[in-house]
Design a protein around this motif. Structure first.
Motif, short mmCIF file in Angstrom:
data_model
loop_
_atom_site.label_atom_id
_atom_site.label_comp_id
_atom_site.label_asym_id
_atom_site.label_seq_id
_atom_site.Cartn_x
_atom_site.Cartn_y
_atom_site.Cartn_z
N MET A 136 0.83 -1.22 0.00
CA MET A 136 0.00 0.00 0.00
C MET A 136 0.85 1.26 0.00
O MET A 136 0.43 2.30 -0.47
N GLN A 137 2.06 1.17 0.55
CA GLN A 137 2.94 2.34 0.52
C GLN A 137 4.15 2.12 -0.38
O GLN A 137 5.21 2.71 -0.18
N ASN A 138 3.98 1.28 -1.38
CA ASN A 138 5.01 1.10 -2.41
C ASN A 138 4.74 2.15 -3.48
O ASN A 138 4.00 1.92 -4.44
N TYR A 139 5.33 3.31 -3.28
CA TYR A 139 4.94 4.47 -4.10
C TYR A 139 5.27 4.33 -5.57
O TYR A 139 4.47 4.74 -6.42
N PRO A 140 6.43 3.77 -5.94
CA PRO A 140 6.66 3.59 -7.38
C PRO A 140 5.58 2.71 -8.02
O PRO A 140 5.15 2.96 -9.14
N LEU A 141 5.14 1.70 -7.29
CA LEU A 141 4.10 0.81 -7.82
C LEU A 141 2.77 1.55 -7.96
O LEU A 141 2.06 1.40 -8.96
N LEU A 142 2.43 2.36 -6.95
CA LEU A 142 1.19 3.15 -7.02
C LEU A 142 1.22 4.08 -8.24
O LEU A 142 0.24 4.22 -8.96
N LYS A 143 2.37 4.72 -8.43
CA LYS A 143 2.48 5.63 -9.59
C LYS A 143 2.31 4.86 -10.89
O LYS A 143 1.67 5.33 -11.82
N GLU A 144 2.89 3.68 -10.96
CA GLU A 144 2.84 2.91 -12.20
C GLU A 144 1.42 2.46 -12.53
O GLU A 144 0.99 2.56 -13.68
N VAL A 145 0.68 1.97 -11.53
CA VAL A 145 -0.71 1.60 -11.83
C VAL A 145 -1.57 2.84 -12.08
O VAL A 145 -2.58 2.78 -12.78
N GLY A 146 -1.13 3.97 -11.54
CA GLY A 146 -1.84 5.22 -11.81
C GLY A 146 -1.74 5.64 -13.27
O GLY A 146 -2.55 6.42 -13.76
N LYS A 147 -0.73 5.11 -13.96
CA LYS A 147 -0.56 5.45 -15.38
C LYS A 147 -1.35 4.52 -16.29
O LYS A 147 -1.43 4.75 -17.49
N GLN A 148 -1.89 3.44 -15.72
CA GLN A 148 -2.64 2.49 -16.53
C GLN A 148 -4.08 2.95 -16.72
O GLN A 148 -4.57 3.80 -15.99
N GLN A 149 -4.76 2.33 -17.67
CA GLN A 149 -6.19 2.62 -17.90
C GLN A 149 -7.08 1.62 -17.14
O GLN A 149 -8.28 1.66 -17.27
N LYS A 150 -6.48 0.71 -16.40
CA LYS A 150 -7.26 -0.33 -15.73
C LYS A 150 -7.71 0.09 -14.33
O LYS A 150 -6.94 0.74 -13.62
N PRO A 151 -8.91 -0.34 -13.92
CA PRO A 151 -9.32 -0.09 -12.53
C PRO A 151 -8.35 -0.75 -11.54
O PRO A 151 -7.74 -1.78 -11.86
N VAL A 152 -8.25 -0.15 -10.36
CA VAL A 152 -7.32 -0.63 -9.34
C VAL A 152 -8.08 -0.98 -8.07
O VAL A 152 -8.95 -0.22 -7.64
N LEU A 153 -7.73 -2.12 -7.50
CA LEU A 153 -8.25 -2.51 -6.18
C LEU A 153 -7.13 -2.27 -5.19
O LEU A 153 -6.11 -2.97 -5.21
N LEU A 154 -7.29 -1.26 -4.33
CA LEU A 154 -6.23 -0.89 -3.40
C LEU A 154 -6.58 -1.38 -2.01
O LEU A 154 -7.54 -0.91 -1.39
N LYS A 155 -5.78 -2.32 -1.50
CA LYS A 155 -6.05 -2.85 -0.16
C LYS A 155 -5.33 -2.03 0.90
O LYS A 155 -4.20 -1.58 0.70
N ARG A 156 -6.03 -1.83 2.01
CA ARG A 156 -5.44 -1.08 3.13
C ARG A 156 -4.29 -1.86 3.73
O ARG A 156 -4.40 -3.08 3.95
N GLY A 157 -3.19 -1.18 4.00
CA GLY A 157 -2.08 -1.80 4.69
C GLY A 157 -2.52 -2.28 6.05
O GLY A 157 -3.41 -1.69 6.67
N MET A 158 -1.91 -3.34 6.54
CA MET A 158 -2.43 -3.92 7.78
C MET A 158 -2.13 -3.03 8.99
O MET A 158 -2.68 -3.24 10.07
N MET A 159 -1.28 -2.03 8.80
CA MET A 159 -1.11 -1.08 9.89
C MET A 159 -1.19 0.35 9.40
O MET A 159 -0.60 1.25 9.98
N ALA A 160 -1.99 0.54 8.36
CA ALA A 160 -2.13 1.87 7.79
C ALA A 160 -3.31 2.62 8.41
O ALA A 160 -4.39 2.06 8.56
#
Lengths: 293, 293, 293, 293
Positions: A136-160
């Motif tokens: 959930m806090q892997n920011y490069p990964l978040l940015k990369e899926v943010g560039k896609q056209q696909k819907p994203v299922l974002l799970k809450r970090g277990m201590m977020a």
């Protein structure tokens, strides 16, 4: 940015990030996963095995969950495992099986991606990309899926915290991808009877602060197969837009997480029960009509 | 694998992963970071700014911490920030500055990597690769640094159990890289006065279970500049093999984490105090001789 | 009341209650337990068995800890046990044994009280009244000990924030009793390897916010006998005014908490080590001279 | 004693204490509070103000919650407050008011006791004795209410494990009083948006392990007035035998906890919504018929 709208002892005031904030967009977002809409009046159920293990396991499970009313298929091809000695997933071979059963059943597919280098590959095979709890806090990964056209299922970090969760979603929206579904999946607390403590209060809280749809994962949230139905019902009653659950055609033989997977009959019964709760709060779960008999 | 050697109420027995286990290697591992040894009798201090901001800030800070006794320089070029609107680091430009001051001072450099695609780049510029707290369970990243020849500084996730921490290290060793230093940096608890709760009991626990060296980060562990010296002293007394601390030549102007950064005078005084604690427990911190007058 | 003097991300500002606040009384309070002063330059060690079991056990242990340098004797006559089927303590019989060995050794005695109806009885037999962790928010009990003339040892609740801990002490001071020593004894977190997570950052925090002395209990704080020495050293280094530790002449036979009790030799060695740490930070632990050869 | 019947990663096996265990008594216990049965097919709602403030406030609130379908009246006469400077309750005067409105409305009354010396007094005035969260491990108090003939409402400590909660109930049953209702009221976690994290998984867990009825307190569990209805619905869906909620005729003027109290209209609406959820899971909430046109 604005101050959060609730106020009570113990609250840390924080600013809601602008793109995910409901103030920016008072109407709730509806995320469209290949024609299945999450965030509308229907409570959408995502089901399937923890990991794709082989064709028979995946296909049998997928067909059954469709028959019982699941609208989206889940299944992991890349598995984040605490130990390097545990099964790490079938990788692209698993993605291919998912694509095949997707074609047969018509169910859209969601699967997890863990590595920035794999985002395009996973996006090519599936209808929705999952970012797991540990990322959930892997920011490069978040940015990369943010560039896609696909819907994203974002799970809450277990201590977020809720604030961190919303900020993680903001990373995705900020790259131009607004098709994000938030998923509460349990937080880590001192209690050890359950695998995590499923924080159902996150659902009304997230829906008040943000326009994004919110679903619940009672399988990881409890880690206890027998407890999944009760918590799934509570999740619908509390106002979740959907559920994601682990279902396996033979839980006792599952390579991973069998102890928290429903079998096919349990899942079928649960769908009938969930429909009643949905109706009691004025929402819908539409079950397929029995094909024969 | 073996059962853990301690036993008391509230303990969950778990197996220690084989490559990190002290049973496999009773003598402690000494990690060599360009001739600075962590895990021997010396208590090694790593210091520097949270983020590389500009040449003056980095160079002034680096020269000063070296004079006061720091043995390794820290500084972030890629920064994992909760919000996408916060400073994200200078990237490769920051790495170049680190290389330049490394050449001038002779201090080995440690910096964080967050993306599998950046591992080789970061490895080329630095002496030690840091895996930050939020990426402790980023398994593709762990595998990638496991393939490098560079020492790794692995920080404990803020939500990670000791078992998960050891399993994360196992991912690295399992790829062939045995030069891993573990770092306790505070865990998330209900207490909000401090940024995290620095779990100093992790030090004797990790050293008992594993042969890897263990250091402590009192800056992130407390989030409070005035508290860093007290916790640094406690960390040395408890048996840590080193410390990593944020030091800034002008904390009040820092772009990030200034509230937890020591200024140059505070750091110089602290090194003198730490030396006394080290001696009291039979270890060493060797301070440079004053160059003049 | 005033705003707390530290400020960083994640801090909840709260008001420090007036009677315990250091602003009200900048000089630290020295609590006098029958001529043993806690809060001065000496680091005071309290030691003894978890529970008073019988005369031999108590007397042998008490004599030995005195010889090794303990200044106050601990021992429970009324025991708060999670299960009703566990040993609940000897009650008044235990108090009598404590009084007897107190007379012989000259060591002041501290023991726990759990019931408002027992406060006067316990106060009559002992030099210091302990309020245990589970009763930190037992307000009628706090008020009752606040009316006594005896010093109070107030242990932090395992779930208590720093703010709640200070408010609990305020209840006692508010009744007229200013002789209160605060004790950090570990908080409950997600980590299960240790019985609790000893929060050593509480020591500098409490000493900054309040004028009351602060001691540390590494026995309950870790629940692991082998870890007690390391954490005791850290507690002295961090600035604690004292320690309270469980010591038993035969830990393996102890009725309760044997797994976290030091034996007599371990305690003797630890006192020698603690003295060195105390000196390194400019404080004292005065060990008795060996009586013979 | 027996091993607990669930089994999954992260579980600490513990023995269920014999008197509370469902193995000892497979049929669920029905607790009778002056003819209102908790633990049967009806979902029982307990409502009323946090504290008894004055006659008008109590009487107006009590009449209204009865009209809306509450079956038991709550109201605190002795209040456990974190600060000694907050309102501590009206004491016996409050008990008298509770007795008076009980007579008028016919609603049984539950109120908290904190001091062993007050147990008989409180028992004389009320129909059910509440042990609050902070006193869940106040063993002398548990023993004392265990000697009474009155039903007991035992609230889970905010940082108590399920095991400790069951052991606390065992203290009461062990003294001969088997009329105990367990109440989940939120646990303390790292999340600060809500006052506590309401752990709804505790409901199916407790009902599986024990024969005692289980109710839920969404008021303290969330600390947020607007969130109470959603969590109350979830609590009914998850299988709770009842709810306890704070309702105030003028929440904005309440002396304590107004921010988490429903007003009279909100409560009336909620009861109608809860009835639908109860029906959806095959249970009942019987609302009074409107008395006039």
């Amino acid at each position: 940015m604005e101050i959060n709208p609730y106020n009570s002892p113990g609250n840390v005031a924080f600013t809601i990030p602008p793109r995910v904030s409901r103030k920016t967009k008072p109407d709730g977002t509806i995320v469209n996963i290949n024609r299945v809409e999450v965030g509308g009046s229907e409570v959408v159920v995502i089901a399937g095995p923890c990991a794709v293990e082989n064709q028979e396991q995946l296909f049998e499970t997928a067909r059954a969950v469709k028959t019982s009313g699941a609208r989206i298929l889940r299944g992991g091809a890349f598995k984040p495992r605490s130990s390097p000695y545990n099964f790490q997933g079938l990788g692209e071979e698993g993605l291919k099986m998912l694509r095949e059963i997707r074609k047969e059943t018509g169910l859209p597919v969601v699967t997890e991606v863990m590595d920035t280098r794999m985002v395009e590959l996973v996006a090519a095979y599936t209808d929705m990309i999952q970012i797991g709890s540990r990322n959930m806090q892997n920011y490069p990964l978040l940015k990369e899926v943010g560039k896609q056209q696909k819907p994203v299922l974002l799970k809450r970090g277990m201590m977020a915290t809720i604030e961190e969760f919303l900020l993680a979603a903001e990373y995705i929206l900020n790259q131009g991808n607004e098709q994000v579904v938030l998923c509460e999946r349990g937080i880590r607390t001192f209690e050890t009877c359950t695998r995590n403590t499923l924080d159902l209060s996150a659902v009304p809280l997230l829906k008040r602060l943000s326009h994004l749809p919110v679903i619940v994962d009672p399988s990881h949230g409890t880690g206890l197969r027998w407890m999944v139905p009760a918590m799934a019902k509570a999740a619908v009653a509390v106002g979740a837009d959907g559920l994601i659950m682990e279902v396996h055609y033979r839980p006792e033989e599952a390579i991973c997480d069998g102890y928290q997977s429903l079998n096919l009959d349990e899942f079928a019964q649960l769908m009938i029960d969930l429909k009643k709760i949905a109706q009691a709060i004025g929402r819908e779960i539409s079950l397929p009509k029995p094909s024969k008999g």
